[in-house]
Design an enzyme around this catalytic site. Structure first.
Site, mmCIF file in Angstrom:
data_model
loop_
_atom_site.group_PDB
_atom_site.id
_atom_site.type_symbol
_atom_site.label_atom_id
_atom_site.label_comp_id
_atom_site.label_asym_id
_atom_site.label_seq_id
_atom_site.Cartn_x
_atom_site.Cartn_y
_atom_site.Cartn_z
ATOM 1 N N HIS A 44 90.699 47.484 30.413
ATOM 2 C CA HIS A 44 90.325 48.060 29.111
ATOM 3 C C HIS A 44 90.615 47.062 27.983
ATOM 4 O O HIS A 44 89.846 46.931 27.041
ATOM 5 C CB HIS A 44 91.170 49.310 28.808
ATOM 6 C CG HIS A 44 90.950 50.462 29.726
ATOM 7 N ND1 HIS A 44 91.895 50.893 30.614
ATOM 8 C CD2 HIS A 44 89.893 51.294 29.869
ATOM 9 C CE1 HIS A 44 91.453 51.941 31.267
ATOM 10 N NE2 HIS A 44 90.233 52.214 30.843
ATOM 11 N N SER A 193 92.339 53.083 36.201
ATOM 12 C CA SER A 193 93.450 54.004 35.932
ATOM 13 C C SER A 193 93.757 54.811 37.191
ATOM 14 O O SER A 193 94.885 55.261 37.392
ATOM 15 C CB SER A 193 93.091 54.947 34.788
ATOM 16 O OG SER A 193 92.698 54.200 33.665
#
Ligand code: PAF
Length: 300
Positions: A44, A193
């Site tokens: 990210h 994640s």
């Protein structure tokens, strides 16, 4: 005089987010946006770096969007840690963090839904019905709220990236979509994640997705052009690992996401597999022409 960076501003409401972005626009700034579901990792943060390279003002959203999860999927247990995300984003020079509640984004059940032709017929589309319409719903809302000039999406979620690019084209959103390359751990595992769900043993096994893609790439570089042969080799690599359950391996043409028989032109090899409690995805985009094979880390 040394210009001082402003600290990150965290807002929870649509009105505050709109006001902050409009202020930046009035100052003549080009606004960049990275949508996320939080629990941020280096993947990210590289999207944030790209955003900051292409814009003067960088907004990031952290919102675990319920409309893109199906029944029995991991909406409830999806990892969340807003304070950690805030610190990481501030250190990376982000200007605005928009972290709305579900009630703020969906004060009443939405009655308008997207229907996607062709682009969701393969890969994750049929396995996660409702997922991409849910993604388009929230991305559309976020684009309307933040009015970015440029938005950055990771190529690890290749089908999402291709569908969002088409959303913007079909519905004339005045936003440029930029792809960010997949960021990998040293052993090749794509950052996600959802890697958080893995035990150390499962984490080790999860590298098989990358290894299958590398096997595929080696075959294509060696001259193999039959999609069936390459997919069979990928399946073979994955099925040798006990505890890993293959969901799919597919070879598709990049623009249409339709299956191909021959690996020629711009093609994507994509894989999804269950490793313990996690469903992981990964892909490789290749440009195969004139006997040359080139990996495309970020599509245009
Ligand atoms: O890729 C994601 O994390 C999500 O699908 C997105 C784009 C933030 C929409 O919820």
């Amino acid at each position: 005089m040394i210009a001082r960076r402003m600290a990150l501003v965290l807002v929870r409401t649509i009105a505050e987010a709109r006001a902050a972005v409009r202020r930046a626009k009035r100052e003549g700034k080009r606004v960049g946006f990275v949508p996320t579901m939080g629990y941020l990792h280096e993947g990210h943060l590289r999207l944030v770096d790209l955003c900051r390279e292409r814009a003067d003002y960088c907004a990031v959203s952290v919102f675990v969007n319920p409309t893109q999860f199906g029944p029995g999927e991991d909406y409830e247990r999806y990892p969340r840690d807003l304070e950690r995300d805030r610190r990481l984003l501030e250190a990376r020079g982000v200007d605005l963090l928009f972290a709305p509640s579900v009630e703020e984004m969906y004060p009443e059940p939405p009655l308008i839904r997207f229907q996607i032709e062709k682009l969701a017929d393969h890969l994750c589309g049929p396995r996660r019905p409702g997922h991409f319409p849910g993604v388009l719903l929230v991305v559309t809302k976020l684009f309307h709220i933040l009015e970015p000039d440029v938005a950055v999406f990771g190529q690890k979620d290749l089908q999402q990236l291709v569908i969002v690019k088409r959303l913007v084209r079909d519905l004339n959103f005045p936003v440029e979509i930029v792809a960010g390359p997949t960021v990998r751990e040293p052993d090749g595992l794509a950052m996600s994640s959802r890697n958080e769900y893995l035990s150390p043993e499962e984490r080790e096994k999860a590298t098989v997705l990358y290894r299958a893609l590398q096997r595929a790439k080696a075959l294509v570089e060696g001259g193999e052009r039959s999609a069936a042969a390459v997919l069979a080799a990928m399946r073979d690599v994955i099925e040798r690992v006990e505890g890993v359950r293959l969901d799919y391996v597919e070879a598709v043409e990049l623009e249409t996401l339709q299956p191909v028989e021959r690996l020629e032109g711009r093609v994507a090899l994509a894989v999804a597999a269950f490793v313990g409690p996690a469903r992981l995805i990964d892909n490789l985009v290749l440009d195969v022409r004139d006997g040359q094979v080139r990996e495309v880390p970020a599509i245009d």
